[in-house]
Design an enzyme around this catalytic site. Structure first.
Site, PDB file in Angstrom:
ATOM      1  N   HIS A 211     -16.987 -11.181  60.174  1.00  0.00           N
ATOM      2  CA  HIS A 211     -16.231 -11.182  58.914  1.00  0.00           C
ATOM      3  C   HIS A 211     -15.692 -12.566  58.526  1.00  0.00           C
ATOM      4  O   HIS A 211     -14.505 -12.724  58.229  1.00  0.00           O
ATOM      5  CB  HIS A 211     -15.089 -10.174  58.971  1.00  0.00           C
ATOM      6  CG  HIS A 211     -15.500  -8.779  58.589  1.00  0.00           C
ATOM      7  ND1 HIS A 211     -16.054  -8.472  57.365  1.00  0.00           N
ATOM      8  CD2 HIS A 211     -15.457  -7.611  59.293  1.00  0.00           C
ATOM      9  CE1 HIS A 211     -16.321  -7.185  57.316  1.00  0.00           C
ATOM     10  NE2 HIS A 211     -15.981  -6.638  58.476  1.00  0.00           N
TER      11      HIS A 211
ATOM     12  N   ARG B  13     -13.872   7.039  55.556  1.00  0.00           N
ATOM     13  CA  ARG B  13     -14.089   5.920  54.638  1.00  0.00           C
ATOM     14  C   ARG B  13     -14.495   6.373  53.237  1.00  0.00           C
ATOM     15  O   ARG B  13     -14.488   5.580  52.301  1.00  0.00           O
ATOM     16  CB  ARG B  13     -15.196   4.993  55.169  1.00  0.00           C
ATOM     17  CG  ARG B  13     -14.892   4.384  56.521  1.00  0.00           C
ATOM     18  CD  ARG B  13     -16.095   3.597  57.016  1.00  0.00           C
ATOM     19  NE  ARG B  13     -15.917   3.125  58.371  1.00  0.00           N
ATOM     20  CZ  ARG B  13     -15.386   1.961  58.714  1.00  0.00           C
ATOM     21  NH1 ARG B  13     -14.970   1.139  57.774  1.00  0.00           N
ATOM     22  NH2 ARG B  13     -15.274   1.604  59.979  1.00  0.00           N
TER      23      ARG B  13
ATOM     24  N   ASP C 213     -17.489 -11.659  54.259  1.00  0.00           N
ATOM     25  CA  ASP C 213     -16.401 -10.961  53.549  1.00  0.00           C
ATOM     26  C   ASP C 213     -15.098 -11.001  54.344  1.00  0.00           C
ATOM     27  O   ASP C 213     -15.085 -11.061  55.569  1.00  0.00           O
ATOM     28  CB  ASP C 213     -16.756  -9.499  53.237  1.00  0.00           C
ATOM     29  CG  ASP C 213     -17.628  -9.360  51.998  1.00  0.00           C
ATOM     30  OD1 ASP C 213     -17.660 -10.309  51.187  1.00  0.00           O
ATOM     31  OD2 ASP C 213     -18.284  -8.314  51.845  1.00  0.00           O
ATOM     32  N   ARG C 214     -14.012 -10.945  53.575  1.00  0.00           N
ATOM     33  CA  ARG C 214     -12.639 -10.966  54.075  1.00  0.00           C
ATOM     34  C   ARG C 214     -12.258 -12.344  54.616  1.00  0.00           C
ATOM     35  O   ARG C 214     -11.388 -12.996  54.093  1.00  0.00           O
ATOM     36  CB  ARG C 214     -12.383  -9.863  55.101  1.00  0.00           C
ATOM     37  CG  ARG C 214     -12.481  -8.461  54.490  1.00  0.00           C
ATOM     38  CD  ARG C 214     -11.870  -7.417  55.403  1.00  0.00           C
ATOM     39  NE  ARG C 214     -11.905  -6.092  54.805  1.00  0.00           N
ATOM     40  CZ  ARG C 214     -10.985  -5.591  53.998  1.00  0.00           C
ATOM     41  NH1 ARG C 214      -9.944  -6.322  53.665  1.00  0.00           N
ATOM     42  NH2 ARG C 214     -11.088  -4.370  53.510  1.00  0.00           N
TER      43      ARG C 214
ATOM     44  N   ASN D 152     -22.564  -2.849  56.479  1.00  0.00           N
ATOM     45  CA  ASN D 152     -22.273  -2.346  55.138  1.00  0.00           C
ATOM     46  C   ASN D 152     -21.756  -3.448  54.215  1.00  0.00           C
ATOM     47  O   ASN D 152     -21.808  -3.311  52.987  1.00  0.00           O
ATOM     48  CB  ASN D 152     -21.256  -1.210  55.213  1.00  0.00           C
ATOM     49  CG  ASN D 152     -19.929  -1.631  55.809  1.00  0.00           C
ATOM     50  OD1 ASN D 152     -19.864  -2.093  56.949  1.00  0.00           O
ATOM     51  ND2 ASN D 152     -18.848  -1.481  55.054  1.00  0.00           N
ATOM     52  N   HIS D 153     -21.276  -4.573  54.781  1.00  0.00           N
ATOM     53  CA  HIS D 153     -20.794  -5.668  53.939  1.00  0.00           C
ATOM     54  C   HIS D 153     -21.906  -6.636  53.540  1.00  0.00           C
ATOM     55  O   HIS D 153     -21.637  -7.572  52.776  1.00  0.00           O
ATOM     56  CB  HIS D 153     -19.656  -6.418  54.632  1.00  0.00           C
ATOM     57  CG  HIS D 153     -18.325  -5.796  54.385  1.00  0.00           C
ATOM     58  ND1 HIS D 153     -17.498  -6.187  53.354  1.00  0.00           N
ATOM     59  CD2 HIS D 153     -17.688  -4.783  55.020  1.00  0.00           C
ATOM     60  CE1 HIS D 153     -16.398  -5.448  53.375  1.00  0.00           C
ATOM     61  NE2 HIS D 153     -16.494  -4.581  54.371  1.00  0.00           N
TER      62      HIS D 153
ATOM     63  N   ASP E 100     -18.694  -7.195  64.350  1.00  0.00           N
ATOM     64  CA  ASP E 100     -18.290  -7.823  63.086  1.00  0.00           C
ATOM     65  C   ASP E 100     -17.640  -9.187  63.334  1.00  0.00           C
ATOM     66  O   ASP E 100     -16.797  -9.335  64.217  1.00  0.00           O
ATOM     67  CB  ASP E 100     -17.269  -6.947  62.364  1.00  0.00           C
ATOM     68  CG  ASP E 100     -17.755  -5.533  62.105  1.00  0.00           C
ATOM     69  OD1 ASP E 100     -18.475  -4.986  62.961  1.00  0.00           O
ATOM     70  OD2 ASP E 100     -17.396  -4.959  61.067  1.00  0.00           O
TER      71      ASP E 100
ATOM     72  N   HIS F   8     -25.099  -0.902  63.168  1.00  0.00           N
ATOM     73  CA  HIS F   8     -23.779  -1.315  62.701  1.00  0.00           C
ATOM     74  C   HIS F   8     -22.808  -0.148  62.611  1.00  0.00           C
ATOM     75  O   HIS F   8     -21.684  -0.209  63.112  1.00  0.00           O
ATOM     76  CB  HIS F   8     -23.875  -1.989  61.328  1.00  0.00           C
ATOM     77  CG  HIS F   8     -22.530  -2.393  60.805  1.00  0.00           C
ATOM     78  ND1 HIS F   8     -21.834  -3.459  61.313  1.00  0.00           N
ATOM     79  CD2 HIS F   8     -21.729  -1.851  59.843  1.00  0.00           C
ATOM     80  CE1 HIS F   8     -20.662  -3.562  60.698  1.00  0.00           C
ATOM     81  NE2 HIS F   8     -20.578  -2.594  59.803  1.00  0.00           N
TER      82      HIS F   8
ATOM     83  N   HIS G 290     -18.385  -2.040  63.248  1.00  0.00           N
ATOM     84  CA  HIS G 290     -17.892  -1.383  62.029  1.00  0.00           C
ATOM     85  C   HIS G 290     -16.410  -1.034  62.030  1.00  0.00           C
ATOM     86  O   HIS G 290     -15.853  -0.751  60.979  1.00  0.00           O
ATOM     87  CB  HIS G 290     -18.729  -0.120  61.804  1.00  0.00           C
ATOM     88  CG  HIS G 290     -18.654   0.502  60.443  1.00  0.00           C
ATOM     89  ND1 HIS G 290     -18.613  -0.228  59.268  1.00  0.00           N
ATOM     90  CD2 HIS G 290     -18.621   1.813  60.060  1.00  0.00           C
ATOM     91  CE1 HIS G 290     -18.572   0.599  58.243  1.00  0.00           C
ATOM     92  NE2 HIS G 290     -18.567   1.835  58.686  1.00  0.00           N
TER      93      HIS G 290
ATOM     94  N   ASP H 269     -21.973  -7.235  59.258  1.00  0.00           N
ATOM     95  CA  ASP H 269     -20.681  -7.667  58.722  1.00  0.00           C
ATOM     96  C   ASP H 269     -20.357  -9.091  59.159  1.00  0.00           C
ATOM     97  O   ASP H 269     -19.303  -9.369  59.738  1.00  0.00           O
ATOM     98  CB  ASP H 269     -19.562  -6.697  59.112  1.00  0.00           C
ATOM     99  CG  ASP H 269     -19.551  -5.443  58.248  1.00  0.00           C
ATOM    100  OD1 ASP H 269     -20.544  -5.209  57.524  1.00  0.00           O
ATOM    101  OD2 ASP H 269     -18.555  -4.698  58.286  1.00  0.00           O
TER     102      ASP H 269
END
Length: 552
Positions: A298, A454, A328-329, A357-358, A296, A406, A481, A325
């Protein structure tokens, strides 16, 4: 009686220690300490709610919901139980469930201004969802944004009025007629004027249907010419070169923007390449060569630049796989994704990309990428990225030995690589099934399978990993992840490695980042760790959903 007092004191001591660990962001340690307090006194709602909060910080939303629900069962009037559960539902994009919990917080604490504020924001979010659902076109009628844009025509001709001549003439005629009728002042005249006004609106809608976010559809002129004063990176013709990518990265480093015309070209060319790939991509690394796997990122663009500084830029001789990923964030997600896509366009064998998943609408709407794209580019790109993310492959296999995904493995045994290849991935991630589990699942220390911490996917043990590898003649699973203190973690008797490449995640976790270099033919994993580097003063989640930022 003395024994009971002693137990209460011990439980409180564990809670105090857990609170201290929480303050210094040692959330896993805090969970362990809250657990010890709960084992002594399971009827204390505070312990459950506090542990729920620690799970929230680790993005373990399923566990957070379970603990908050237990806190509510223990004490139905304990407002923080509803508060924590509502926050977890919110983080999962379940706004309607979150709304119910915040309504209950408001009932318990009617004069709490914080509860009132969060309830109002949640109501806005639910209303927005209902509105979007009401105006959404049926799936069968939706047009592809990507197929409506031809980047070759962008800026290829001098700017001209974007409204077609026919529509413009019709609109002016209607407007004049309406004005003349209004002068008559009769009831009939007003009715006719109203009809003409509606007609004008319809004509306007007809014109707009030929546009998406201000970009005219194929074979029509648009207003995205590259201005003479533009000093940023430029693509000459159809070919994206290393020279262009270096210039673009330098511009991004200095917080300069890429022209929309070139952003369109990068994203659309990437889409063409990704569409042609299978859901499971086989990668061949020749003997004597190496291959780098990153986890990730991110949206942490400056840490991405540091990876390239440490390990070299992507090329045919220095290929990378970024394992989902990307966005995001972090608040430089656009810079990250355009850089990775540009390298993919420059040389497909230098850059491999897997879906996380993002890379989905629901996550992007909450965690910042949608807001960032809308702010830095426009609405068209929001839809365009959503389409391209649906084209990303789900998994890779290196030299028929190393399986890279992922999230993780599956809720059933017997899944073969051919089953993964057969997945129809061109959609938003479902909430169950093989595709969901590839993107969301996590390993667990115990054997067998368990519920996901999760709230999506599942947890799987070392025996599940071992059987999957044996059944598919593989040696190793690499996944991402999850944030790890050292940037990586080796589990399941060395048969599974988690790699995470976003150091000091969200500017608060204090973790290292890592990447893995595999050397052929042995493919022995060589793990390299690194620390975070400085970045401009733009906070993580700067573009995230307003409501979610209230909980940061």
């Amino acid at each position: 009686m003395e024994a009971e007092k002693s137990d209460v004191s011990r439980a409180e001591e564990f809670k105090v220690q857990a609170n201290e660990a929480f303050k210094v962001r040692k959330y896993a340690q805090a969970i362990d300490l809250y657990t010890q307090a709960i084992e002594i006194d399971s009827q204390n709602a505070v312990y459950w709610a506090n542990r729920s909060f620690a799970h929230l910080k680790l993005e373990e939303y399923g566990s957070a919901i379970q603990d908050a629900s237990t806190a509510i069962e223990v004490d139905p009037k304990y407002s923080k139980g509803y508060y924590r559960r509502g926050a977890a539902y919110l983080a999962m994009g379940k706004f309607k469930e979150a709304l119910k919990d915040f309504q209950q917080v408001k009932r318990i604490c009617p004069n709490d201004p914080d509860a009132t504020k969060k309830l109002k924001e949640c109501e806005k979010a639910v209303m927005k969802i209902k509105f979007e659902e009401a105006i959404a076109a049926p799936q069968s009628e939706k047009r592809s944004v990507a197929e409506s844009i031809d980047f070759h025509t962008i800026g290829a001709t001098p700017s001209s009025p974007s409204v077609s001549t026919q529509v413009a003439v019709a609109a002016v005629t209607v407007a004049i007629a309406a004005a003349m009728v209004m002068r008559v002042g009769t009831t009939t005249g007003i009715v006719v004027a109203t009809i003409l006004g509606v007609l004008l609106i319809v004509l306007g809608a007809y014109w707009w249907s030929g546009c998406i976010g201000g970009v005219r559809v194929k074979n029509r002129v648009n207003d995205l010419d590259v201005e003479p004063q533009y000093s940023g990176a430029r693509i000459e013709g159809d070919t994206i070169t290393m020279e262009f990518v270096k210039k673009m990265m330098e511009d991004f480093k200095n917080q300069k923007c890429l022209h929309k015309r070139y952003a369109f070209q990068i994203v659309l060319q990437t889409r063409e390449m990704l569409q042609a790939l299978p859901s499971l991509v086989d990668v061949t690394v020749p003997e004597g060569n190496h291959f780098t796997v990153c986890g990730d990122v991110h949206g942490q663009f400056y840490d991405l630049l540091n990876i390239f500084e440490l390990n070299g830029l992507p090329s045919d001789d220095n290929p990378y796989l970024f394992n989902g990923d990307f966005v995001d964030r972090g608040s430089f997600s656009l810079e990250v994704i355009l850089t990775l896509f540009a390298f993919k366009c420059m040389s497909p064998s230098a850059m491999y990309l897997a879906r996380g998943n993002h890379e989905s609408k629901s996550m992007n709407k909450i965690y910042g990428f949608e807001g960032e794209v809308r702010s830095k580019l426009n609405e068209t790109f929001v839809e365009l990225f959503a389409e391209v993310f649906c084209c990303l492959p789900l998994a890779h296999v290196i030299n028929q030995k190393v399986f890279i995904v992922h999230g993780g493995l599956f809720s059933v045994d017997g899944v073969k690589l051919s089953d993964i290849r057969a997945i129809d991935r061109f959609c938003e991630p479902p909430e169950e099934g093989l595709m969901c589990e590839l993107l969301w699942s996590d390993p667990q220390p115990s054997l067998g399978r368990g519920p996901s911490k999760r709230g999506v996917g599942l947890s799987f043990g070392g025996d599940v990993t071992k059987r999957f590898l044996q059944e598919n003649n593989l040696d190793l699973v690499v996944r991402s992840h999850e944030v790890k203190d050292e940037g990586y973690e080796i589990e399941h008797d060395g048969k599974l490695i988690t790699v995470f490449s976003a150091p000091n995640y969200c500017d608060q976790m204090g973790n290292k980042g890592a990447f893995i270099r595999f050397e052929a033919p042995e493919l022995k994993p060589n793990i390299v760790t690194f620390s975070a580097v400085p970045h401009p003063d733009v906070k993580p989640m700067a573009y995230a959903n307003n409501f979610l930022r209230m909980f940061q």
